[in-house]
Design an enzyme around this catalytic site. Structure first.
Site, PDB file in Angstrom:
ATOM      1  N   LYS A  79       1.266  -1.274  -0.457  1.00 14.61           N
ATOM      2  CA  LYS A  79      -0.379   0.227  -0.268  1.00 14.61           C
ATOM      3  C   LYS A  79       1.176   1.216  -0.184  1.00 14.61           C
ATOM      4  O   LYS A  79       1.826   1.112   0.256  1.00 14.61           O
ATOM      5  CB  LYS A  79      -0.595  -0.219   1.606  1.00 14.61           C
ATOM      6  CG  LYS A  79      -1.975   1.389   1.124  1.00 14.61           C
ATOM      7  CD  LYS A  79      -2.654   0.451   2.497  1.00 14.61           C
ATOM      8  CE  LYS A  79      -3.463   1.841   3.060  1.00 14.61           C
ATOM      9  NZ  LYS A  79      -4.651   1.638   4.444  1.00 14.61           N
ATOM     10  N   SER A 154      -9.336   1.361   3.035  1.00 14.76           N
ATOM     11  CA  SER A 154      -8.296   1.804   2.411  1.00 14.76           C
ATOM     12  C   SER A 154      -7.372   1.177   1.829  1.00 14.76           C
ATOM     13  O   SER A 154      -6.465   2.163  -0.031  1.00 14.76           O
ATOM     14  CB  SER A 154      -7.694   3.669   3.060  1.00 14.76           C
ATOM     15  OG  SER A 154      -7.108   2.924   4.258  1.00 14.76           O
ATOM     16  N   SER A 178      -9.882  -0.296   7.594  1.00 20.01           N
ATOM     17  CA  SER A 178      -9.262  -0.680   6.265  1.00 20.01           C
ATOM     18  C   SER A 178      -8.172  -2.288   5.580  1.00 20.01           C
ATOM     19  O   SER A 178      -7.797  -1.884   4.317  1.00 20.01           O
ATOM     20  CB  SER A 178      -8.038   0.261   5.875  1.00 20.01           C
ATOM     21  OG  SER A 178      -8.959   1.350   6.193  1.00 20.01           O
TER      22      SER A 178
END
Length: 470
Positions: A79, A154, A178
């Site tokens: 990420k 996310s 997330s």
């Protein structure tokens, strides 16, 4: 040759007997990521030079009889909140476009030391705050099961890359869900370890008291292998736990007979009929293996959600207050509106949230003295359509993943089948502090009994695209 259906353990065996090279595997992974990114937008950047160099180093080690661990030669994604040396940590924001890291994040450092191969940085929401925001210049990551449905966030890009069969493991962060939400909606395994189990050094912060780092993976065994490498003390992270790391792999196949599983009814209050049915099926399957399954009572979702919202906004504003004062116009509208709420909170409000957090955590700790794991849902239902309004912070629809960030307990999202629209459904398991081994054991049993691994990859027709820049 496609390597998409080979587990990390299977790939490791092929690499160790040199029936496959890390260079070959990495080149295939990069080609697949490039070819699909014009459709899926899983990656913000690919790192072919670094990836091929790390793959070649892994091959040299294998040839010399050097075994660096279970991730040696295995490609993975990270990420874009994690620092990778020499690469911009964009955090999907205008502010991060020039933020070139001078060192690797702690988790990437661990994986590199273990011989793993970083192929690229994946899409997220701006600073992991809120999204997806259509007003930002970054394209929206697309759900491989249906491109017209949300991925969740996310850690969206990592979930997409795994669900599409590009990598077996990706790094994510989890402040209010997330890792687990995109795992639920994209049909991947998402593990939020205990607070402090995995280092956060070199990961851009959102909320210091709620942030967790952990793996998303194609299977529970893949997640267990990843955690084996990621877990452990890091002196560079003052919140990182200084204690022994268990062997997360040796107990995966152990029977769940006698394991006590509590169904948290208050945490299912917003679940759809299909999600409730999935939880009930999972409970019945565990009973069939000898587990003791019974209902337990916890505080309600709204109580946990109120604490998460307060802590996230106050602590997030602390991270971004200078940017908000000097360049608020450079934030995406969704992030700016969320952070702008912070001045409405007072110091007594913050202290009240911390007190409420402690009381909620104590209540759940009491429940976990009566059972070994808690069974609930990860999300109310499958991935909503992009035409629907996603409101993860709406108090009227409290998050099913917030409680575990409040508590700091480990939690894992496990896909258990498809709904009537062909979209993944998932359940969530919650364990005691630092008892990820038990959590993974039960999750592995759920995965086996539901037959998820036999479902295969989503059938998506990818459109030709330019992919991502090297």
């Amino acid at each position: 040759m496609s390597f998409a259906d080979h587990s990390i353990a299977d790939l490791g065996r092929l690499l160790r007997r040199q029936a496959l090279s890390a260079t070959e595997l990495t080149r295939w992974t990069l080609e697949q990521a490039e070819a699909t990114n014009g459709t899926l937008h899983a990656f913000i950047s690919l790192l072919p030079e670094r990836a091929m160099a790390e793959a070649a180093a892994a091959d040299r080690a294998f040839a010399s009889g050097i075994d660096l661990g279970p991730m040696q030669g295995i490609p993975y994604a990270a990420k874009d909140l994690f620092d990778a040396k020499g690469v911009a940590t964009t955090c999907q924001s205008k502010f991060g476009l020039e933020a070139v890291a001078d060192a690797d994040a702690g988790v990437i450092e661990r994986l590199t030391t273990g011989g793993a191969v970083l192929i690229g940085k994946t899409s997220t929401f701006e600073y992991a705050l809120y999204g997806p925001d259509p007003d930002l210049a970054f394209p929206l990551a697309r759900n491989p099961w249906n491109l017209e449905h949300y991925t969740g966030g996310s850690s969206s890009g990592s979930a997409v890359a795994i669900a599409a069969g590009l990598v077996r493991m990706g790094l994510g962060t989890d402040t209010g869900g997330s890792i687990r939400t995109p795992s639920s909606w994209c049909g991947t395994v998402g593990l939020k370890p205990t607070f402090g189990r995995v280092t956060r050094r070199g990961c851009f912060p959102l909320s210091a008291s709620l942030d967790h780092c952990g793996p998303l993976a194609r299977s529970v065994s893949d997640a267990a292998i990843a955690l084996q490498v990621l877990a452990g003390h890091d002196a560079g992270d003052p919140d990182c736990h200084d204690g022994p790391v268990p062997n997360y792999l040796e107990g995966l196949e152990r029977s769940v007979a006698g394991t006590r599983v509590g169904i948290a009814v208050p945490l299912l209050e917003t679940a759809s009929a299909e999600t409730l049915a999935a939880v009930e099926r999972t409970a019945d399957l565990l009973r069939s293996e000898g587990a003791e399954v019974f209902e337990v009572s916890t505080p309600d979702l709204l109580s946990f959600g109120s604490v998460v919202r307060a802590l996230l906004i106050i602590e997030g504003y602390h991270v971004h207050q200078q940017r908000m004062r000097d360049r608020i116009e450079d934030f995406g509208p969704l992030s700016a509106r969320r952070l702008a709420l912070a001045p409405a909170y007072s110091a007594p409000d913050y202290l009240a949230a911390l007190k409420a957090r402690r009381l909620l955590a104590e209540a759940v700790s009491g429940v976990l003295r009566t059972c070994d794991v808690i069974l609930c849902a990860t999300t109310p239902g499958s991935a909503p359509s992009l035409t629907q309004e996603a409101t993860p912070f709406d108090p009227a629809t409290p998050s099913m993943t917030n409680p575990q960030n409040v508590m700091g307990n480990p939690a894992i999202s496990v896909p258990v089948g498809l709904d009537s629209n062909g979209l993944p459904l998932a359940v969530q398991l919650v364990g005691r502090l630092f008892e990820e081994a038990t959590l993974l054991q039960v999750a592995h049993t759920v995965e086996r009994l539901t037959g998820w691994q036999k479902i295969g990859l989503p059938n998506v027709q990818y459109q030709p695209g330019q992919g991502v820049p090297a």
